[in-house]
Structures are given as structure tokens and as C-alpha cells.
Design a protein around this motif. Structure first.
Motif, PDB file in Angstrom:
ATOM      1  N   GLU A 105       0.835  -1.112   0.039  1.00 33.81           N
ATOM      2  CA  GLU A 105       0.033   0.002  -0.025  1.00 33.81           C
ATOM      3  C   GLU A 105       0.807   1.223  -0.024  1.00 33.81           C
ATOM      4  O   GLU A 105       0.630   2.179  -0.593  1.00 33.81           O
ATOM      5  CB  GLU A 105      -0.972   0.034   1.185  1.00 33.81           C
ATOM      6  CG  GLU A 105      -2.158   1.054   1.333  1.00 33.81           C
ATOM      7  CD  GLU A 105      -2.910   1.281   0.170  1.00 33.81           C
ATOM      8  OE1 GLU A 105      -3.517   2.284  -0.169  1.00 33.81           O
ATOM      9  OE2 GLU A 105      -3.195   0.352  -0.565  1.00 33.81           O
ATOM     10  N   LYS A 107       3.944   1.669  -1.424  1.00 31.17           N
ATOM     11  CA  LYS A 107       4.381   1.709  -2.774  1.00 31.17           C
ATOM     12  C   LYS A 107       3.306   2.290  -3.729  1.00 31.17           C
ATOM     13  O   LYS A 107       3.740   3.187  -4.597  1.00 31.17           O
ATOM     14  CB  LYS A 107       4.875   0.310  -3.159  1.00 31.17           C
ATOM     15  CG  LYS A 107       5.539   0.407  -4.356  1.00 31.17           C
ATOM     16  CD  LYS A 107       6.104  -0.851  -4.871  1.00 31.17           C
ATOM     17  CE  LYS A 107       6.898  -1.069  -6.183  1.00 31.17           C
ATOM     18  NZ  LYS A 107       7.311  -2.309  -6.416  1.00 31.17           N
ATOM     19  N   LYS A 108       2.102   1.673  -3.588  1.00 30.38           N
ATOM     20  CA  LYS A 108       1.085   2.302  -4.437  1.00 30.38           C
ATOM     21  C   LYS A 108       0.943   3.762  -4.245  1.00 30.38           C
ATOM     22  O   LYS A 108       0.648   4.482  -4.917  1.00 30.38           O
ATOM     23  CB  LYS A 108      -0.374   1.505  -4.153  1.00 30.38           C
ATOM     24  CG  LYS A 108      -1.492   1.958  -4.799  1.00 30.38           C
ATOM     25  CD  LYS A 108      -2.482   0.985  -4.422  1.00 30.38           C
ATOM     26  CE  LYS A 108      -3.919   1.537  -4.920  1.00 30.38           C
ATOM     27  NZ  LYS A 108      -5.022   0.756  -4.662  1.00 30.38           N
ATOM     28  N   LEU A 109       0.509   4.096  -2.909  1.00 36.45           N
ATOM     29  CA  LEU A 109       0.536   5.586  -2.569  1.00 36.45           C
ATOM     30  C   LEU A 109       1.579   6.470  -2.847  1.00 36.45           C
ATOM     31  O   LEU A 109       1.384   7.496  -3.472  1.00 36.45           O
ATOM     32  CB  LEU A 109       0.028   5.772  -0.956  1.00 36.45           C
ATOM     33  CG  LEU A 109      -1.042   5.081  -0.384  1.00 36.45           C
ATOM     34  CD1 LEU A 109      -1.132   5.087   1.086  1.00 36.45           C
ATOM     35  CD2 LEU A 109      -2.289   5.839  -1.015  1.00 36.45           C
ATOM     36  N   LYS A 110       2.649   5.902  -2.634  1.00 33.01           N
ATOM     37  CA  LYS A 110       4.197   6.794  -3.123  1.00 33.01           C
ATOM     38  C   LYS A 110       4.097   7.076  -4.902  1.00 33.01           C
ATOM     39  O   LYS A 110       4.412   8.055  -5.145  1.00 33.01           O
ATOM     40  CB  LYS A 110       5.255   5.952  -2.786  1.00 33.01           C
ATOM     41  CG  LYS A 110       6.404   6.944  -2.733  1.00 33.01           C
ATOM     42  CD  LYS A 110       6.624   7.791  -1.863  1.00 33.01           C
ATOM     43  CE  LYS A 110       7.794   8.307  -1.504  1.00 33.01           C
ATOM     44  NZ  LYS A 110       7.970   9.398  -0.585  1.00 33.01           N
ATOM     45  N   LYS A 111       3.803   6.037  -5.378  1.00 29.80           N
ATOM     46  CA  LYS A 111       3.354   5.893  -6.887  1.00 29.80           C
ATOM     47  C   LYS A 111       2.505   7.284  -7.381  1.00 29.80           C
ATOM     48  O   LYS A 111       2.783   7.839  -8.251  1.00 29.80           O
ATOM     49  CB  LYS A 111       3.242   4.623  -7.347  1.00 29.80           C
ATOM     50  CG  LYS A 111       3.380   4.607  -8.851  1.00 29.80           C
ATOM     51  CD  LYS A 111       3.008   3.275  -9.455  1.00 29.80           C
ATOM     52  CE  LYS A 111       3.087   3.275 -11.008  1.00 29.80           C
ATOM     53  NZ  LYS A 111       2.721   1.840 -11.559  1.00 29.80           N
ATOM     54  N   ASN A 112       1.481   7.277  -6.477  1.00 32.54           N
ATOM     55  CA  ASN A 112       0.520   8.079  -6.810  1.00 32.54           C
ATOM     56  C   ASN A 112       0.448   9.475  -6.148  1.00 32.54           C
ATOM     57  O   ASN A 112      -0.054  10.255  -6.318  1.00 32.54           O
ATOM     58  CB  ASN A 112      -0.817   7.539  -6.452  1.00 32.54           C
ATOM     59  CG  ASN A 112      -1.258   6.438  -7.157  1.00 32.54           C
ATOM     60  OD1 ASN A 112      -0.883   6.328  -8.465  1.00 32.54           O
ATOM     61  ND2 ASN A 112      -1.910   5.389  -6.587  1.00 32.54           N
ATOM     62  N   ASP A 113       1.905   9.499  -5.681  1.00 28.86           N
ATOM     63  CA  ASP A 113       2.441  10.794  -4.858  1.00 28.86           C
ATOM     64  C   ASP A 113       1.327  11.167  -3.817  1.00 28.86           C
ATOM     65  O   ASP A 113       0.894  12.550  -3.743  1.00 28.86           O
ATOM     66  CB  ASP A 113       2.257  11.970  -6.016  1.00 28.86           C
ATOM     67  CG  ASP A 113       3.242  13.082  -5.309  1.00 28.86           C
ATOM     68  OD1 ASP A 113       4.221  13.024  -4.614  1.00 28.86           O
ATOM     69  OD2 ASP A 113       3.233  14.170  -6.159  1.00 28.86           O
ATOM     70  N   SER A 114       0.900  10.255  -3.305  1.00 26.09           N
ATOM     71  CA  SER A 114      -0.306  10.649  -2.137  1.00 26.09           C
ATOM     72  C   SER A 114       0.261  11.527  -1.020  1.00 26.09           C
ATOM     73  O   SER A 114       1.419  11.123  -0.595  1.00 26.09           O
ATOM     74  CB  SER A 114      -0.635   9.438  -1.661  1.00 26.09           C
ATOM     75  OG  SER A 114      -1.459   9.611  -0.364  1.00 26.09           O
ATOM     76  N   GLN A 118       3.844  11.357   1.597  1.00 22.60           N
ATOM     77  CA  GLN A 118       4.711  12.242   1.216  1.00 22.60           C
ATOM     78  C   GLN A 118       6.078  12.557   1.985  1.00 22.60           C
ATOM     79  O   GLN A 118       7.026  13.034   1.509  1.00 22.60           O
ATOM     80  CB  GLN A 118       4.072  13.666   0.642  1.00 22.60           C
ATOM     81  CG  GLN A 118       3.695  14.486   1.710  1.00 22.60           C
ATOM     82  CD  GLN A 118       2.940  15.802   1.354  1.00 22.60           C
ATOM     83  OE1 GLN A 118       2.808  15.987  -0.085  1.00 22.60           O
ATOM     84  NE2 GLN A 118       2.658  16.666   2.461  1.00 22.60           N
TER      85      GLN A 118
END
Length: 149
Positions: A105, A107-114, A118
Motif C-alpha cells: 500500500e 508503494k502504491k500511495l508513493k507512486k500516486n504521490d499521495s 509524502q
């Protein structure tokens, strides 16, 4: 122990703190574990009451804080947020929002610049911020360990 130092149940405040902050074995849902409660270093008010705060999500860990002896922690109008939670969060930190997430999760949030991740370079940094004594408040309990009033 000085002659002027107050004693409750045979112990001074320093002895109560040493007892409460000592590493000890306990159990959580029947599984053995070790805890070492932490104490806020600042004394609030006269500091003659040693209070605790525990969170529902971080049991059996808990935090200690010295507060004014006149505060009634059992009163209907007791303000736990101002007297306990906020000072402890200010000193020990607060879990990142939205609470603990796993590596996938993150990695997914980091990829989406959440915004949720941050502030963290990587999952290791994030997971370190999600460790006791940082507080994760979703409810909990509090009370007085000892009051020297």
C-alpha cells in the motif's frame, strides 16, 4: 529519600516512576510480550499526580505523565485531550495518517504521490514512524497511577 519528600504506599514519586517505567513481561491476548512504558519529561501543574494513557490500538503499551494533583481524571468534564493526549503527542509524536499500512500500500500511495506518505522517503522510514512511543489514537483509556495530593 529526603524528609520532606512525600510518600504514598511506601514510595516516593521517583520510586513510582521507576516502578512504572521498568521493562516487564506481560501478555497480550495470551501471548507473552515485553513493555517499557515511557514518561513525558515535563511536569504539568504541581506534578503530584502520575497519570497514564493507553490507546486501543497499541495495547498493552501505555504512556505516563505528571499532572496537577487537583485534576480529577474520573470527572465527567475531564478534558483528556488537553491534559493527556495533546502533550504526549507533542512530545512522542503521532502515527502518520491514515494509520499503519503495509509495504504494498505504501508503494502504491508513493507512486500516486499521495499526501499520506509524502513525508517519507521509503517504507522503512514510514514504518519507523509507526512505532511506539508515537501515539495512534482511535480511542483508549486513562487514569491515575498515584496522586500525592
Amino acid at each position: 529519600m529526603s524528609k520532606k519528600e512525600k510518600v504514598v504506599d511506601g514510595m516516593t514519586m521517583g520510586q513510582w516512576i521507576a516502578k512504572e517505567t521498568k521493562k516487564r513481561k506481560t501478555s497480550w491476548w495470551g501471548e507473552p510480550c515485553f513493555i517499557t512504558p515511557v514518561i513525558h519529561p515535563e511536569i504539568f501543574g504541581d506534578g503530584l499526580q502520575l497519570a497514564y494513557l493507553g490507546t486501543i490500538d497499541q495495547r498493552p503499551n501505555y504512556w505516563l505523565i505528571r499532572i496537577d494533583s487537583s485534576i480529577n481524571l474520573e470527572a465527567d468534564d475531564f478534558d483528556y485531550e488537553s491534559n493527556l493526549l495533546q502533550p504526549l503527542e507533542d512530545y512522542f509524536g503521532r502515527f502518520p495518517e491514515p494509520g499503519y499500512i503495509d509495504a504494498a500500500e505504501f508503494k502504491k500511495l508513493k507512486k500516486n504521490d499521495s499526501m499520506a506518505v509524502q513525508d517519507y522517503e521509503n517504507y522503512k522510514d514510514y514504518s519507523m514512524a509507526c512505532k511506539y512511543p508515537a501515539l495512534y489514537w482511535g480511542g483508549g483509556h486513562w487514569g491515575s497511577v498515584v496522586n500525592f495530593k
